[in-house]
Write an enzyme that holds these catalytic residues in place. Structure first.
Site, PDB file in Angstrom:
ATOM      1  N   SER A  23       8.703 -13.910  14.141  1.00 39.94           N
ATOM      2  CA  SER A  23       7.508 -13.449  14.845  1.00 39.94           C
ATOM      3  C   SER A  23       6.552 -12.716  13.900  1.00 39.94           C
ATOM      4  O   SER A  23       5.396 -12.511  14.240  1.00 39.94           O
ATOM      5  CB  SER A  23       7.921 -12.517  15.980  1.00 39.94           C
ATOM      6  OG  SER A  23       8.721 -11.466  15.458  1.00 39.94           O
TER       7      SER A  23
ATOM      8  N   ASN B 208      15.566 -12.803  15.963  1.00 42.18           N
ATOM      9  CA  ASN B 208      16.645 -12.696  16.950  1.00 42.18           C
ATOM     10  C   ASN B 208      16.139 -13.071  18.345  1.00 42.18           C
ATOM     11  O   ASN B 208      16.839 -13.736  19.111  1.00 42.18           O
ATOM     12  CB  ASN B 208      17.185 -11.264  16.988  1.00 42.18           C
ATOM     13  CG  ASN B 208      18.066 -10.947  15.808  1.00 42.18           C
ATOM     14  OD1 ASN B 208      19.281 -10.957  15.909  1.00 42.18           O
ATOM     15  ND2 ASN B 208      17.461 -10.693  14.652  1.00 42.18           N
TER      16      ASN B 208
ATOM     17  N   CYS C 256      18.034  -7.325  15.159  1.00 40.47           N
ATOM     18  CA  CYS C 256      16.579  -7.488  15.115  1.00 40.47           C
ATOM     19  C   CYS C 256      16.209  -7.528  13.637  1.00 40.47           C
ATOM     20  O   CYS C 256      16.763  -6.764  12.832  1.00 40.47           O
ATOM     21  CB  CYS C 256      15.902  -6.314  15.819  1.00 40.47           C
ATOM     22  SG  CYS C 256      14.122  -6.252  15.578  1.00 40.47           S
ATOM     23  N   THR C 257      15.270  -8.424  13.312  1.00 43.60           N
ATOM     24  CA  THR C 257      14.907  -8.636  11.908  1.00 43.60           C
ATOM     25  C   THR C 257      14.527  -7.357  11.169  1.00 43.60           C
ATOM     26  O   THR C 257      14.754  -7.233   9.968  1.00 43.60           O
ATOM     27  CB  THR C 257      13.694  -9.580  11.841  1.00 43.60           C
ATOM     28  OG1 THR C 257      12.719  -9.134  12.797  1.00 43.60           O
ATOM     29  CG2 THR C 257      14.094 -11.006  12.123  1.00 43.60           C
TER      30      THR C 257
HETATM   31  N1  DGL Z   1      11.565 -10.590  14.999  1.00 40.08           N
HETATM   32  C1  DGL Z   1      11.934  -9.889  16.203  1.00 40.08           C
HETATM   33  C2  DGL Z   1      13.453  -9.982  16.416  1.00 40.08           C
HETATM   34  O1  DGL Z   1      14.215 -10.134  15.492  1.00 40.08           O
HETATM   35  C3  DGL Z   1      11.489  -8.440  16.161  1.00 40.08           C
HETATM   36  C4  DGL Z   1      10.002  -8.240  16.218  1.00 40.08           C
HETATM   37  C5  DGL Z   1       9.375  -8.754  17.507  1.00 40.08           C
HETATM   38  O2  DGL Z   1       9.586  -8.163  18.582  1.00 40.08           O
HETATM   39  O3  DGL Z   1       8.702  -9.772  17.427  1.00 40.08           O
HETATM   40  O4  DGL Z   1      13.897  -9.915  17.532  1.00 40.08           O
END
Ligand code: DGL
Length: 265
Positions: A12, A75, A185-186
């Site tokens: 994202s 994630n 979460c990333t």
């Molecule tokens: N990349 C999202 C995750 O790993 C975290 C950032 C978002 O909420 O987009 O869930």
């Protein structure tokens, strides 16, 4: 030959660079195309249907490059869209959640694991299902920590405010006896210094991206898609909105500036 094509990675935003960083360590000869959908960040507070739509656009873009495999670094996108993406993709698609759960189940000694993730990931219960599939008796509690993403984006990796936010979230856990925390979460692996400030070295911190990188390597090898020869691979960075070439996440992971190409999905 197909093995010579790059691996596509999407997230994202820029948090997925933590996963890319693990992938390039595990697979130094591979080329990567990274896509950060920063224009639509955050995915973690959006509905499953909307995240599925965004994830489909991301994978369509990567497949057009073309790529030999796709890693869903996010994630949240893995939680709500992995099965759908696999069904539509002609190349293998790997997500972070199965690997994170396997690493968490391996790491725990007392069978109690806490998974920290976005609201959408928690709501999807994808980590709970992934732990269940492993079949080991593990008690899993999940907790959404939405404020940690902007703190990581701000570069507050080791900061009293971040430690306080972590403390406030974690004192709400119903059982504090866990010995393993999955950073689902990333962005959370960037905050390890603050997590360590809270936990000390008592608790094992599992980075789903690290677990995934070694699994992707094994899988590509089985499929004869691994690039066995050659020098260090190249990485192309694409984003859906302008980002700084030397923001805190980039600086912390790469130690140098990175040029991002702006793309429209
Ligand atoms: N990349 C999202 C995750 O790993 C975290 C950032 C978002 O909420 O987009 O869930």
């Amino acid at each position: 030959m197909k093995a010579g094509l790059p691996i596509g990675v999407f997230d994202s935003g820029l948090g997925g660079l933590t996963v890319l960083d693990e992938l390039r360590r595990a697979l130094p000869r591979e080329d990567f195309v990274y896509l950060g959908d920063v224009a639509r960040l955050p995915y973690g507070s959006k509905s499953g249907e909307v995240v599925q739509k965004y994830a489909q656009r991301c994978i369509d873009y990567l497949l057009r490059q073309p790529v030999k495999a796709v890693v869903v670094a996010c994630n949240t996108a893995t939680a709500v869209a992995l099965e759908m993406l696999r069904a539509l993709s002609p190349v293998p698609v790997y997500g972070v959640i199965g690997a994170g759960a396997r690493a968490g189940a391996d790491a725990t000694r007392n069978g109690k694991v806490l998974v920290l993730a976005t609201e959408s990931t928690v709501k999807s219960e994808a980590y709970l299902r992934a732990f269940h599939r492993i079949g080991k008796a593990v008690q899993v509690e999940q907790m959404a920590c939405p404020l940690l993403v902007p703190l990581a984006e701000s570069g507050w990796f080791d900061h009293p405010v971040t430690r306080e936010v972590i403390r406030t979230y974690l004192t709400q856990a119903s059982d504090t006896d866990y010995d393993t925390v999955v950073l689902g979460c990333t962005h959370y692996p960037l905050l390890v210094p603050s997590f360590r400030g809270f936990f000390g070295n008592e608790v094992r911190l599992v980075h789903s991206g690290e677990a995934l990188a070694s699994e992707v390597k094994e899988e590509l090898k089985k499929l004869s898609l691994l690039r066995e020869e050659g020098t260090r691979g190249k990485i192309l960075f694409h984003t859906t909105d302008k980002v700084s070439s030397h923001g805190p996440i980039v600086r912390s992971l790469f130690g140098h500036t990175v040029e991002f190409d702006l793309v429209d999905l």
